[in-house]
Each structure stands twice: as structure tokens, then as C-alpha cells.
Design a protein around this motif. Structure first.
Motif, PDB file in Angstrom:
ATOM      1  N   SER A 129       0.730  -1.133  -0.054  1.00 28.52           N
ATOM      2  CA  SER A 129       0.162  -0.099  -0.099  1.00 28.52           C
ATOM      3  C   SER A 129       0.882   1.341   0.137  1.00 28.52           C
ATOM      4  O   SER A 129       0.277   2.426  -0.214  1.00 28.52           O
ATOM      5  N   HIS A 130       2.061   1.036   0.463  1.00 28.96           N
ATOM      6  CA  HIS A 130       3.128   2.180   0.474  1.00 28.96           C
ATOM      7  C   HIS A 130       3.682   2.203  -0.817  1.00 28.96           C
ATOM      8  O   HIS A 130       4.401   3.793  -1.069  1.00 28.96           O
ATOM      9  N   THR A 131       3.552   1.400  -2.097  1.00 32.49           N
ATOM     10  CA  THR A 131       4.214   1.564  -3.071  1.00 32.49           C
ATOM     11  C   THR A 131       3.455   2.463  -3.933  1.00 32.49           C
ATOM     12  O   THR A 131       2.398   2.645  -4.258  1.00 32.49           O
ATOM     13  N   THR A 132       4.346   3.414  -4.671  1.00 29.42           N
ATOM     14  CA  THR A 132       3.669   4.464  -5.427  1.00 29.42           C
ATOM     15  C   THR A 132       3.895   4.193  -6.998  1.00 29.42           C
ATOM     16  O   THR A 132       3.226   4.881  -7.834  1.00 29.42           O
ATOM     17  N   ASP A 133       4.969   3.304  -7.289  1.00 30.18           N
ATOM     18  CA  ASP A 133       5.291   3.008  -8.699  1.00 30.18           C
ATOM     19  C   ASP A 133       5.630   1.711  -8.894  1.00 30.18           C
ATOM     20  O   ASP A 133       5.763   0.897  -7.792  1.00 30.18           O
ATOM     21  N   THR A 134       5.939   1.242  -9.951  1.00 35.79           N
ATOM     22  CA  THR A 134       6.342  -0.183 -10.321  1.00 35.79           C
ATOM     23  C   THR A 134       7.678  -0.480  -9.499  1.00 35.79           C
ATOM     24  O   THR A 134       7.810  -1.702  -9.375  1.00 35.79           O
ATOM     25  N   ALA A 135       8.634   0.340  -9.547  1.00 38.86           N
ATOM     26  CA  ALA A 135      10.107   0.190  -8.820  1.00 38.86           C
ATOM     27  C   ALA A 135       9.795  -0.257  -7.559  1.00 38.86           C
ATOM     28  O   ALA A 135      10.402  -1.127  -6.997  1.00 38.86           O
ATOM     29  N   ALA A 136       8.895   0.451  -6.969  1.00 42.67           N
ATOM     30  CA  ALA A 136       8.605   0.076  -5.548  1.00 42.67           C
ATOM     31  C   ALA A 136       8.017  -1.075  -5.101  1.00 42.67           C
ATOM     32  O   ALA A 136       8.265  -2.068  -4.255  1.00 42.67           O
ATOM     33  N   ALA A 137       6.828  -1.460  -5.888  1.00 49.08           N
ATOM     34  CA  ALA A 137       6.231  -2.982  -6.140  1.00 49.08           C
ATOM     35  C   ALA A 137       7.177  -3.903  -6.295  1.00 49.08           C
ATOM     36  O   ALA A 137       7.033  -5.053  -5.559  1.00 49.08           O
ATOM     37  N   ILE A 138       8.201  -3.715  -7.334  1.00 43.53           N
ATOM     38  CA  ILE A 138       9.272  -4.972  -7.424  1.00 43.53           C
ATOM     39  C   ILE A 138       9.864  -4.986  -6.226  1.00 43.53           C
ATOM     40  O   ILE A 138      10.577  -6.168  -5.961  1.00 43.53           O
TER      41      ILE A 138
END
Length: 198
Positions: A129-138
């Protein structure tokens, strides 16, 4: 990949999953099993847990939003659940016993509740839920995979690990990780209350 997010997720997941503690429980459940069965159970448990955590982490928030549940409410309830888990890590001893030589333990109890239980699933949603972009989700996904690979290695080497650490070492580690998890839980609760209030 965002290294800061990766390290934050790695730390939180390490505390929650406790690869060493999980390996010692795995050893107690499979101590009478053949090496091939132990290997299959360890690999299955890690694959099931990884798929569950990544899928639930990515789509759990969407599910809750369809149910009309705010992410900040989830942060507070998730924080309370994590704190409850931490409290039991510090004050109680979890016991699992083997029920047979070829029993399939990959789903229960290894995946649920040990590796991908309610607390870990909640933590996974909160991290994603704290991820704002694809890089963070990865980065979060990479942290999940890294911890589960460490857990797999620990489970495969659990017989040797038990001889090195022993019961006393495991008890000390579990309580220390419980204190860190309690602090993390309070932080989630604080963030949820702050975002609702303001």
C-alpha cells in the motif's frame, strides 16, 4: 528497484516470518521423514507462501476498497493484529508435532499460519500500500522472494541449524524479534490514526 523500500520490507518480513524459527518448526515436523520428502515439503511451502503473499499484497487493498474498507483502517487493524502476534512471540511458546512420516505439511502449518498467516498477509498488504510506482512494488516483491529463499535454505539445513542454535537460542531470537515486531505494529497503528485524523 528502490533499495530503501527493499531493505524496509526485508526487515519487516524477516521479523514476521522468522526464517530460523520456521526452520526449527519444520525440522520438528519432518524429523522422521526422508530427505526427498523434506525437500519437496520445503519447496512447496515456499512457493505457496510466495504466491499468496505477492498476490494478496497486490490485490488485497483493491478487495478491501470494494468492501468499503479504508486502507488506514486496515493499517490500524493490521497493526493491532501484528502487535497481538508480537505479544505471543514474546510471551508464549508455539508447539507443533509431527503427525506422520509422509504427511503433507506444505499448506498447514508451514504456509498457513507460519509463513503466510494472517499477520504476514496483513503486513504484505501494508507494504504494497506504500508503493507508488512499479519500482517500489518490485522492491517489495523482491524482499518477499529474498526472505522466502532464506527460509527455504534454512528449512533444508534445519537439522544442522537445530544443532547450532538449539532451543535456547531460538527462544532468545524469537523474543527479540517479537519486540521489533511490536514496535513495527505500533508504527502502523500510528500511521493509520494520523492519516485518518488529518
Amino acid at each position: 528497484m528502490d533499495i530503501a523500500i527493499y531493505l524496509h520490507a526485508l526487515t519487516a518480513l524477516f521479523v514476521m516470518i522468522d526464517p530460523i524459527g520456521a526452520a526449527l518448526i519444520f525440522n520438528s515436523l519432518t524429523k522422521n521423514s526422508e530427505k526427498k520428502h523434506r525437500t519437496i515439503m520445503a519447496i512447496k511451502a515456499v512457493i505457496i507462501s510466495g504466491a499468496t503473499l505477492i498476490l494478496f499484497g497486490n490485490y488485497g487493498e483493491v478487495l478491501f476498497s470494494h468492501l468499503g474498507i479504508n486502507i488506514n483502517s486496515l493499517r490500524i487493524s493490521g497493526g493491532l493484529l501484528l502487535f497481538y502476534t508480537a505479544f505471543h512471540m514474546i510471551t508464549k511458546e508455539m508447539k507443533f508435532t509431527a503427525s506422520g512420516n509422509d504427511t503433507d505439511i506444505s499448506v498447514f502449518p508451514m504456509s498457513v499460519p507460519l509463513l503466510a498467516g494472517p499477520g504476514t498477509l496483513t503486513l504484505s498488504i501494508l507494504l504494497f500500500s506504500h508503493t507508488t510506482d512499479t519500482a517500489a512494488a518490485i522492491s517489495v516483491s523482491a524482499a518477499i522472494i529474498s526472505i522466502l529463499l532464506l527460509t527455504l535454505i534454512s528449512m533444508l539445513a534445519s537439522k544442522y541449524l537445530k544443532n547450532i542454535i538449539g532451543k535456547t537460542g531460538d527462544e532468545i531470537l524469537k523474543r527479540f524479534l517479537g519486540v521489533i515486531l511490536a514496535a513495527l505494529a505500533i508504527q502502523f497503528i500510528y500511521d493509520g490514526i494520523k492519516n485518518i485524523a488529518f
